[in-house]
Write a protein that holds these residues in place. Structure first.
Motif, PDB file in Angstrom:
ATOM      1  N   THR A   1      19.225  55.936  40.139  1.00  0.00           N
ATOM      2  CA  THR A   1      18.651  54.633  40.736  1.00  0.00           C
ATOM      3  C   THR A   1      17.000  53.778  39.571  1.00  0.00           C
ATOM      4  N   ARG A   2      16.739  52.111  39.858  1.00  0.00           N
ATOM      5  CA  ARG A   2      16.029  51.970  39.680  1.00  0.00           C
ATOM      6  C   ARG A   2      14.704  51.885  39.649  1.00  0.00           C
ATOM      7  N   VAL A   3      14.017  53.628  40.364  1.00  0.00           N
ATOM      8  CA  VAL A   3      12.309  53.966  40.597  1.00  0.00           C
ATOM      9  C   VAL A   3      11.449  54.476  39.330  1.00  0.00           C
ATOM     10  N   ASP A   4      10.877  54.233  39.575  1.00  0.00           N
ATOM     11  CA  ASP A   4       9.700  54.737  38.424  1.00  0.00           C
ATOM     12  C   ASP A   4      10.648  55.069  37.129  1.00  0.00           C
ATOM     13  N   GLY A   5      10.390  56.030  36.569  1.00  0.00           N
ATOM     14  CA  GLY A   5      10.405  55.917  35.183  1.00  0.00           C
ATOM     15  C   GLY A   5      11.316  56.119  34.906  1.00  0.00           C
ATOM     16  N   VAL A   6      12.909  55.931  35.634  1.00  0.00           N
ATOM     17  CA  VAL A   6      13.910  56.584  35.480  1.00  0.00           C
ATOM     18  C   VAL A   6      14.431  55.218  34.189  1.00  0.00           C
ATOM     19  N   PRO A   7      14.589  54.246  34.804  1.00  0.00           N
ATOM     20  CA  PRO A   7      14.516  52.952  34.037  1.00  0.00           C
ATOM     21  C   PRO A   7      13.971  53.363  32.535  1.00  0.00           C
ATOM     22  N   GLU A   8      12.966  54.529  32.239  1.00  0.00           N
ATOM     23  CA  GLU A   8      12.545  53.811  30.961  1.00  0.00           C
ATOM     24  C   GLU A   8      13.201  55.633  30.364  1.00  0.00           C
ATOM     25  N   LEU A   9      14.248  56.594  30.748  1.00  0.00           N
ATOM     26  CA  LEU A   9      14.651  57.418  30.549  1.00  0.00           C
ATOM     27  C   LEU A   9      15.428  57.255  29.752  1.00  0.00           C
ATOM     28  N   LEU A  10      16.216  55.621  30.660  1.00  0.00           N
ATOM     29  CA  LEU A  10      17.363  55.338  30.207  1.00  0.00           C
ATOM     30  C   LEU A  10      17.746  53.853  29.225  1.00  0.00           C
ATOM     31  N   GLU A  11      16.319  53.506  28.525  1.00  0.00           N
ATOM     32  CA  GLU A  11      16.692  52.706  27.226  1.00  0.00           C
ATOM     33  C   GLU A  11      16.166  51.482  28.270  1.00  0.00           C
ATOM     34  N   GLY A  12      15.508  51.376  30.158  1.00  0.00           N
ATOM     35  CA  GLY A  12      16.010  50.120  30.134  1.00  0.00           C
ATOM     36  C   GLY A  12      17.806  49.173  31.230  1.00  0.00           C
ATOM     37  N   GLY A  13      18.568  51.153  31.028  1.00  0.00           N
ATOM     38  CA  GLY A  13      19.834  50.660  31.506  1.00  0.00           C
ATOM     39  C   GLY A  13      20.958  50.488  30.318  1.00  0.00           C
ATOM     40  N   ALA A  14      20.442  50.583  28.750  1.00  0.00           N
ATOM     41  CA  ALA A  14      21.119  50.789  27.843  1.00  0.00           C
ATOM     42  C   ALA A  14      22.058  51.554  27.721  1.00  0.00           C
ATOM     43  N   ALA A  15      21.356  52.956  28.670  1.00  0.00           N
ATOM     44  CA  ALA A  15      22.190  54.637  27.641  1.00  0.00           C
ATOM     45  C   ALA A  15      22.028  54.679  29.631  1.00  0.00           C
ATOM     46  N   GLY A  16      22.826  53.434  30.894  1.00  0.00           N
ATOM     47  CA  GLY A  16      23.844  54.226  32.087  1.00  0.00           C
ATOM     48  C   GLY A  16      22.920  53.251  33.044  1.00  0.00           C
ATOM     49  N   VAL A  17      23.355  53.282  33.416  1.00  0.00           N
ATOM     50  CA  VAL A  17      23.699  52.178  34.511  1.00  0.00           C
ATOM     51  C   VAL A  17      22.912  52.531  35.439  1.00  0.00           C
ATOM     52  N   LEU A  18      22.058  51.487  36.423  1.00  0.00           N
ATOM     53  CA  LEU A  18      20.682  51.437  37.543  1.00  0.00           C
ATOM     54  C   LEU A  18      21.247  50.688  37.993  1.00  0.00           C
ATOM     55  N   VAL A  19      20.411  50.968  38.935  1.00  0.00           N
ATOM     56  CA  VAL A  19      21.128  50.594  40.956  1.00  0.00           C
ATOM     57  C   VAL A  19      20.513  50.759  42.097  1.00  0.00           C
TER      58      VAL A  19
ATOM     59  N   ASP B   1      38.795  54.000  34.278  1.00  0.00           N
ATOM     60  CA  ASP B   1      39.926  54.337  33.402  1.00  0.00           C
ATOM     61  C   ASP B   1      38.925  55.383  32.237  1.00  0.00           C
ATOM     62  N   ALA B   2      40.002  55.939  30.849  1.00  0.00           N
ATOM     63  CA  ALA B   2      39.361  56.934  30.359  1.00  0.00           C
ATOM     64  C   ALA B   2      38.506  55.963  29.322  1.00  0.00           C
ATOM     65  N   ARG B   3      38.889  54.441  29.530  1.00  0.00           N
ATOM     66  CA  ARG B   3      37.795  54.023  27.655  1.00  0.00           C
ATOM     67  C   ARG B   3      36.515  53.616  28.595  1.00  0.00           C
ATOM     68  N   SER B   4      36.406  53.212  29.589  1.00  0.00           N
ATOM     69  CA  SER B   4      35.145  52.985  30.451  1.00  0.00           C
ATOM     70  C   SER B   4      34.529  54.118  30.714  1.00  0.00           C
ATOM     71  N   LEU B   5      34.884  55.200  30.880  1.00  0.00           N
ATOM     72  CA  LEU B   5      34.669  56.534  30.761  1.00  0.00           C
ATOM     73  C   LEU B   5      33.488  57.030  30.159  1.00  0.00           C
ATOM     74  N   ALA B   6      35.138  56.993  28.235  1.00  0.00           N
ATOM     75  CA  ALA B   6      34.343  57.179  27.093  1.00  0.00           C
ATOM     76  C   ALA B   6      32.900  56.676  26.653  1.00  0.00           C
ATOM     77  N   ASP B   7      32.900  54.547  27.294  1.00  0.00           N
ATOM     78  CA  ASP B   7      32.255  53.532  26.741  1.00  0.00           C
ATOM     79  C   ASP B   7      30.542  54.400  26.962  1.00  0.00           C
ATOM     80  N   HIS B   8      31.078  55.003  28.834  1.00  0.00           N
ATOM     81  CA  HIS B   8      30.018  55.128  29.306  1.00  0.00           C
ATOM     82  C   HIS B   8      29.179  56.581  28.547  1.00  0.00           C
ATOM     83  N   ARG B   9      29.709  57.308  28.534  1.00  0.00           N
ATOM     84  CA  ARG B   9      29.323  58.839  27.915  1.00  0.00           C
ATOM     85  C   ARG B   9      28.292  58.409  26.437  1.00  0.00           C
ATOM     86  N   ALA B  10      29.219  57.433  25.774  1.00  0.00           N
ATOM     87  CA  ALA B  10      28.753  56.999  24.342  1.00  0.00           C
ATOM     88  C   ALA B  10      27.138  56.255  24.800  1.00  0.00           C
ATOM     89  N   ARG B  11      27.067  55.349  25.544  1.00  0.00           N
ATOM     90  CA  ARG B  11      25.829  54.947  26.249  1.00  0.00           C
ATOM     91  C   ARG B  11      24.628  56.093  25.986  1.00  0.00           C
TER      92      ARG B  11
END
Length: 373
Positions: free
Chosen positions: A278-296, A314-324
């Motif tokens: 979730t997009r609360v408090d310092g969570v976006p900062e820990l996720l590079e503003g959303g570059a390192a994860g999906v913010l909701v 699909d497998a490619r989408s999961l792999a891409d998000h793991r890499a992010r």
């Protein structure tokens, strides 16, 4: 530098304690003379093994013994000839403020649980450390002068708690495995996660959700699991080390309504999980503003469901998000936290800072009827 950390206790499964222990060990490794004082707990052997002196003051936790605790802490700071007393919890901050008055030691406090109204009491420090920019903004709004407030983003990677342990073995979980680690109470948004997971299962019935953690609402949350999801939601209880679950899962979800800078995010990223939070408090900062994860959005089960389906498309989408999740990961190391915190100490120990000792909260000079900013 002679540093005295003060926490109420050193029990496991408390993020404030983990942050303080990690910092003390990292500072000792850099050659500083570090002591950690608490009411006792689990991490004392680890601290000693990392050349951190341990002082146990049972009065720190005892009700009705504030005066005794203050006297003992003042005597300890004098005996250690501490340059810095660093308090990490509200009770310990109040005691440390009283113990350091009229001494040469400077007081630094760290605001961990900024969502608590009483967090304003952490403003007694000569410097007040916020664990994220969002927490810093919030504390300024609550009256902490910007001149005394500094931001050191939480980070725990490379900590002494894990460094010398054998690598954890991943658990075998049902695929696709969605994981959440945290307390079972309203602030963590568990009901939102359960609802979002249930919605996602309408399209992906093979999904499994693993909840690692305990708390006062465990029975309520078990009862809230939809009948259709029975057998797919697993309450795993509290674990001192959740990394085996992280290494066995595919997606990590944090549905918090408030979370200043949760250490579980760096840990989940280090494990290589795809992250939804979730997009609360310092969570976006820990996720590079959303570059390192999906913010909701918080309290939005439909967004959690949509994010789960997108990440697991699909497998490619999961792999891409793991890499992010690995983007700029080194920034979340405890060594960076230690270096930035030592810079705060250096600043407050400068001669000019010694001459201009600030007053505690509630006694700031008021000018033209306005509170200081």
């Amino acid at each position: 530098m002679r540093i005295l950390h003060v926490v109420n206790h050193t029990r496991r499964q408390n993020g404030n304690v983990h942050a303080a222990v990690d910092l003390a060990c990292a500072q000792s490794e850099l050659g500083h003379e570090v002591t950690l004082c608490s009411g006792g707990g689990d991490f004392e052997p680890l601290l000693r093994a990392n050349r951190v002196a341990v002082e146990t003051l049972p009065d720190l936790l005892a009700k009705g013994r504030l005066l005794q605790a203050c006297r003992a802490l003042r005597a300890l700071a004098a005996a250690r000839d501490a340059d810095i007393v660093h308090a990490h919890m509200m009770r310990s901050a109040g005691l440390a403020w009283a113990a350091t008055r009229f001494s040469h030691a400077r007081l630094v406090t760290t605001v961990h649980n900024a969502f608590e109204k009483s967090a304003i009491l952490m403003g007694v420090g000569d410097r007040v450390v916020a664990v994220s920019e969002a927490v810093g903004v919030g504390m300024r709004r609550r009256g902490i002068p910007a001149g005394r407030l500094r931001v050191v983003l939480n980070g725990t990677l490379g900590n002494a708690r894990h460094r010398h342990e054998p690598p954890p073995k991943p658990l075998t979980l049902e695929y696709p495995a969605v994981l959440s680690v945290g307390g079972l109470h309203p602030r963590k948004g568990v009901l939102d996660l359960l609802a979002g997971f249930s919605q996602a299962r309408r399209a992906r019935p093979e999904l499994h959700l693993y909840l690692v953690g305990g708390g006062p609402c465990a029975a309520e949350y078990r009862a809230a699991v939809a009948a259709a999801d029975a057998g797919h939601v697993h309450f795993c209880g509290s674990h001192a080390d959740p990394r085996p679950y992280m290494l066995g899962a595919d997606v990590f979800v944090l549905a918090s309504h408030a979370d200043p800078a949760p250490l579980v995010i760096p840990e989940a990223r280090e494990a290589g999980l795809a992250i939804i939070a979730t997009r609360v408090d310092g969570v976006p900062e820990l996720l590079e503003g959303g570059a390192a994860g999906v913010l909701v959005a918080p309290q939005a089960p439909a967004e959690i469901a949509a994010a789960l389906l997108a990440v697991l498309a699909d497998a490619r989408s999961l792999a891409d998000h793991r890499a992010r999740s690995q983007i700029n990961l080194r920034r979340l190391s405890v060594q960076r936290v230690a270096a930035e915190t030592l810079a705060v100490y250096d600043e407050v120990l400068r001669p000019r800072a010694r001459r201009a000792r600030p007053s505690p909260i509630g006694r700031e000079t008021v000018r033209n009827g306005q509170a200081p900013t």
